[in-house]
Write an enzyme that holds these catalytic residues in place. Structure first.
Site, PDB file in Angstrom:
ATOM      1  N   ASP A 103       0.865  -1.169   0.000  1.00 44.11           N
ATOM      2  CA  ASP A 103       0.000   0.000   0.000  1.00 44.11           C
ATOM      3  C   ASP A 103       0.909   1.229   0.000  1.00 44.11           C
ATOM      4  O   ASP A 103       1.967   1.227   0.624  1.00 44.11           O
ATOM      5  CB  ASP A 103      -0.883  -0.047   1.262  1.00 44.11           C
ATOM      6  CG  ASP A 103      -1.850   1.115   1.349  1.00 44.11           C
ATOM      7  OD1 ASP A 103      -1.863   1.945   0.426  1.00 44.11           O
ATOM      8  OD2 ASP A 103      -2.585   1.171   2.337  1.00 44.11           O
ATOM      9  N   GLY A 105       0.641   4.135   1.334  1.00 47.51           N
ATOM     10  CA  GLY A 105       0.601   5.033   2.480  1.00 47.51           C
ATOM     11  C   GLY A 105      -0.558   5.999   2.421  1.00 47.51           C
ATOM     12  O   GLY A 105      -0.815   6.736   3.372  1.00 47.51           O
ATOM     13  N   PHE A 107      -3.788   5.504   2.538  1.00 50.54           N
ATOM     14  CA  PHE A 107      -4.889   5.254   3.463  1.00 50.54           C
ATOM     15  C   PHE A 107      -4.669   5.940   4.807  1.00 50.54           C
ATOM     16  O   PHE A 107      -5.620   6.303   5.494  1.00 50.54           O
ATOM     17  CB  PHE A 107      -5.086   3.750   3.666  1.00 50.54           C
ATOM     18  CG  PHE A 107      -6.219   3.422   4.608  1.00 50.54           C
ATOM     19  CD1 PHE A 107      -7.530   3.587   4.210  1.00 50.54           C
ATOM     20  CD2 PHE A 107      -5.970   2.967   5.890  1.00 50.54           C
ATOM     21  CE1 PHE A 107      -8.587   3.304   5.074  1.00 50.54           C
ATOM     22  CE2 PHE A 107      -7.016   2.680   6.766  1.00 50.54           C
ATOM     23  CZ  PHE A 107      -8.324   2.843   6.352  1.00 50.54           C
ATOM     24  N   GLY A 227     -11.150   3.339  -1.597  1.00 47.10           N
ATOM     25  CA  GLY A 227     -12.157   4.131  -0.901  1.00 47.10           C
ATOM     26  C   GLY A 227     -13.453   3.418  -0.617  1.00 47.10           C
ATOM     27  O   GLY A 227     -14.498   4.054  -0.474  1.00 47.10           O
ATOM     28  N   ASP A 287      -7.895  -7.593   0.192  1.00 47.73           N
ATOM     29  CA  ASP A 287      -7.060  -7.605   1.393  1.00 47.73           C
ATOM     30  C   ASP A 287      -7.862  -7.043   2.548  1.00 47.73           C
ATOM     31  O   ASP A 287      -8.790  -6.248   2.343  1.00 47.73           O
ATOM     32  CB  ASP A 287      -5.791  -6.772   1.197  1.00 47.73           C
ATOM     33  CG  ASP A 287      -6.061  -5.282   1.417  1.00 47.73           C
ATOM     34  OD1 ASP A 287      -5.827  -4.800   2.537  1.00 47.73           O
ATOM     35  OD2 ASP A 287      -6.515  -4.609   0.475  1.00 47.73           O
ATOM     36  N   CYS A 325     -13.161 -28.385   8.980  1.00 48.70           N
ATOM     37  CA  CYS A 325     -12.121 -27.457   8.543  1.00 48.70           C
ATOM     38  C   CYS A 325     -10.784 -28.185   8.451  1.00 48.70           C
ATOM     39  O   CYS A 325     -10.464 -29.042   9.285  1.00 48.70           O
ATOM     40  CB  CYS A 325     -12.016 -26.293   9.525  1.00 48.70           C
ATOM     41  SG  CYS A 325     -10.667 -25.137   9.172  1.00 48.70           S
ATOM     42  N   CYS A 327      -7.771 -26.613   8.429  1.00 52.08           N
ATOM     43  CA  CYS A 327      -6.667 -25.772   8.889  1.00 52.08           C
ATOM     44  C   CYS A 327      -5.826 -26.537   9.911  1.00 52.08           C
ATOM     45  O   CYS A 327      -6.260 -27.560  10.453  1.00 52.08           O
ATOM     46  CB  CYS A 327      -7.193 -24.466   9.492  1.00 52.08           C
ATOM     47  SG  CYS A 327      -7.732 -24.588  11.216  1.00 52.08           S
ATOM     48  N   CYS A 330      -7.801 -27.129  13.362  1.00 54.23           N
ATOM     49  CA  CYS A 330      -8.969 -28.007  13.404  1.00 54.23           C
ATOM     50  C   CYS A 330      -8.666 -29.447  12.989  1.00 54.23           C
ATOM     51  O   CYS A 330      -9.418 -30.364  13.328  1.00 54.23           O
ATOM     52  CB  CYS A 330     -10.070 -27.458  12.493  1.00 54.23           C
ATOM     53  SG  CYS A 330     -10.701 -25.849  13.004  1.00 54.23           S
ATOM     54  N   HIS A 362      -6.462 -20.315  11.923  1.00 53.67           N
ATOM     55  CA  HIS A 362      -7.769 -20.762  11.437  1.00 53.67           C
ATOM     56  C   HIS A 362      -8.402 -19.708  10.525  1.00 53.67           C
ATOM     57  O   HIS A 362      -8.890 -20.037   9.427  1.00 53.67           O
ATOM     58  CB  HIS A 362      -8.704 -21.061  12.603  1.00 53.67           C
ATOM     59  CG  HIS A 362     -10.120 -21.300  12.172  1.00 53.67           C
ATOM     60  ND1 HIS A 362     -10.560 -22.517  11.686  1.00 53.67           N
ATOM     61  CD2 HIS A 362     -11.190 -20.451  12.108  1.00 53.67           C
ATOM     62  CE1 HIS A 362     -11.832 -22.416  11.354  1.00 53.67           C
ATOM     63  NE2 HIS A 362     -12.244 -21.178  11.601  1.00 53.67           N
TER      64      HIS A 362
END
Length: 423
Positions: A103, A105, A107, A227, A287, A325, A327, A330, A362
């Site tokens: 990014d 900067g 934001f 935005g 993101d 799940c 992951c 789990c 998770h």
């Protein structure tokens, strides 16, 4: 005389659509960057300061993450450009061999507005570390991102809060176009760092249209829609993507105005339902800090909704965080046939950092896997059914609970969620 503006002449990005939903605008694509293939749609975990809170780089890699986000503003302050140059960039700094997006900067103009003053030159602000006056210009943002060495770099844009109205919105949109030209000229590494333009214009669809047209002329390797993560109503969020004309057919908006041979990235959007609706509208990349931040409050993201495992009812719940799940938390372990239980997370939440670590694993897995499953549904040309099953599971099969904004947005791309729920 035709206007002359800078264009990106080199690119280190290839983008290929490998499957298109026959009903909606959803697409599955292969985006090849300097540090490997990214299969879209894709969620990017946010490692703001070159670290994903609670996870090691190896754990993030094991989750199947191919690209994460770093923040130029924060890395420019600490460790700073000199350290980044000395070590050879953020990949080496954080021991990450896969792709990075930074990014610009911009934001922080919203999130740290009390510390910032915006002029045509750039953004003047006070360092949150020691109060030192600083100036972030488009050129300096690109210089920092060149030092970071990220595979995708973002232009510095003039960011206003989403709900801002009046002349300031157009001022910010047109300044963002001018700043893009300065960013293109400043990028020293177009052959290995891909500069994305950012579409601004608030909730004013005419301004968004103008920005889409002007940014597209610059022919950057990809385009972001900015935005849209600042608290706007969901209906307005979707209208920026899809223009609903009362006396005419619904037409895709931003995603129709933007080139279809480039990746489209919606910045700061990461709730599961937001991502799926946006995928249907033609978006590739997302993101958000949400999955990691909410983990630190004891919240687990599941297909049936968010579970606050700090609640007393989970103290004696010995099941996994989410049944089925895959992951690392789990998945049953060979030495005992059990994964981590809700009971243990309840015991650790808000007390031990290990609880947040486990939930982060998770939650990030959930986000990455949701996009993987959406991709496979697009490839099989079963995406509308996948979306229907997602909303039915999330709301217990009760179509009355389906959010109106999602129902209306999906209708604009020929997915009738309510009719499908009755089948």
């Amino acid at each position: 005389m035709q206007a002359v503006f800078p264009q990106v002449t080199k690119s280190a990005l290839t983008y290929e659509v490998i499957a298109q939903c026959s009903t909606s605008k959803a697409r599955a694509s292969n985006m090849t960057l300097p540090h490997g293939l990214v299969e879209t749609p894709m969620f990017m975990p946010v490692a703001t300061q070159a670290s994903l809170k609670g996870l090691t780089p190896e754990q993030l890699e094991e989750l199947g993450c191919k690209i994460c986000l770093n923040n130029t503003y924060h890395l420019g302050l600490k460790p700073g450009k000199d350290v980044l140059d000395a070590i050879g960039g953020a990949h080496k700094l954080q021991s990450w061999s896969r792709n990075i997006l930074t990014d610009s900067g911009g934001f922080q103009m919203v999130s740290l507005l009390k510390l910032a003053t915006i002029t045509e030159e750039g953004v003047r602000f006070l360092s949150p570390h020691d109060g030192t006056p600083m100036l972030l210009t488009p050129e300096h943002s690109i210089e920092l991102q060149n030092s970071i060495g990220s595979d995708i770099i973002m232009q510095l844009d003039d960011v206003v809060h989403t709900l801002t109205t009046g002349p300031r919105v157009e001022e910010a949109m047109r300044r963002s176009i001018r700043w893009l030209d300065r960013c293109i000229a400043a990028n020293k590494n177009p052959d290995r760092q891909n500069l994305f333009a950012i579409i601004q214009g608030g909730l004013d669809l005419d301004l968004r249209r103008t920005c889409c047209i002007e940014m597209s002329k610059r022919d950057t390797p990809g385009i972001a829609i900015g935005g849209l993560s600042g608290g706007e109503a969901k209906e307005q969020f979707c209208e920026v993507h899809v223009l609903i004309i009362p006396d005419n057919s619904s037409v895709n908006y931003c995603t129709d105005l933007l080139p279809r041979n480039k990746p489209i990235y919606v910045m700061g959007v990461g709730y599961a339902e937001d991502m799926l609706v946006s995928v249907a509208l033609g978006v590739d990349i997302f993101d958000c800090v949400y999955p990691t931040r909410t983990a630190r409050f004891g919240n687990a993201i599941t297909a049936k909704g968010v579970l606050n495992l700090r609640n007393k009812c989970f103290a004696t719940d010995y099941g996994p965080v989410e049944q089925g799940c895959t992951c690392p938390i789990c998945t049953p372990k060979a030495n005992g046939g059990m994964g981590i239980t809700r009971s243990l997370i309840h015991h650790l939440a808000a007390k031990e950092t290990s609880g947040a670590h486990m939930l982060t694993l998770h939650n990030v897995h959930y986000q990455l896997n949701l996009m993987r499953e959406a991709r496979q549904a697009i490839i099989r040309d079963e995406f509308p059914a996948f979306v229907k099953n997602f909303f039915c599971t999330l709301h217990g099969g009760d179509k009355k609970k389906f959010p109106k904004w999602a129902v209306e947005a999906l209708r604009t791309v020929n997915i009738d969620l309510l009719a499908m729920a009755e089948e």
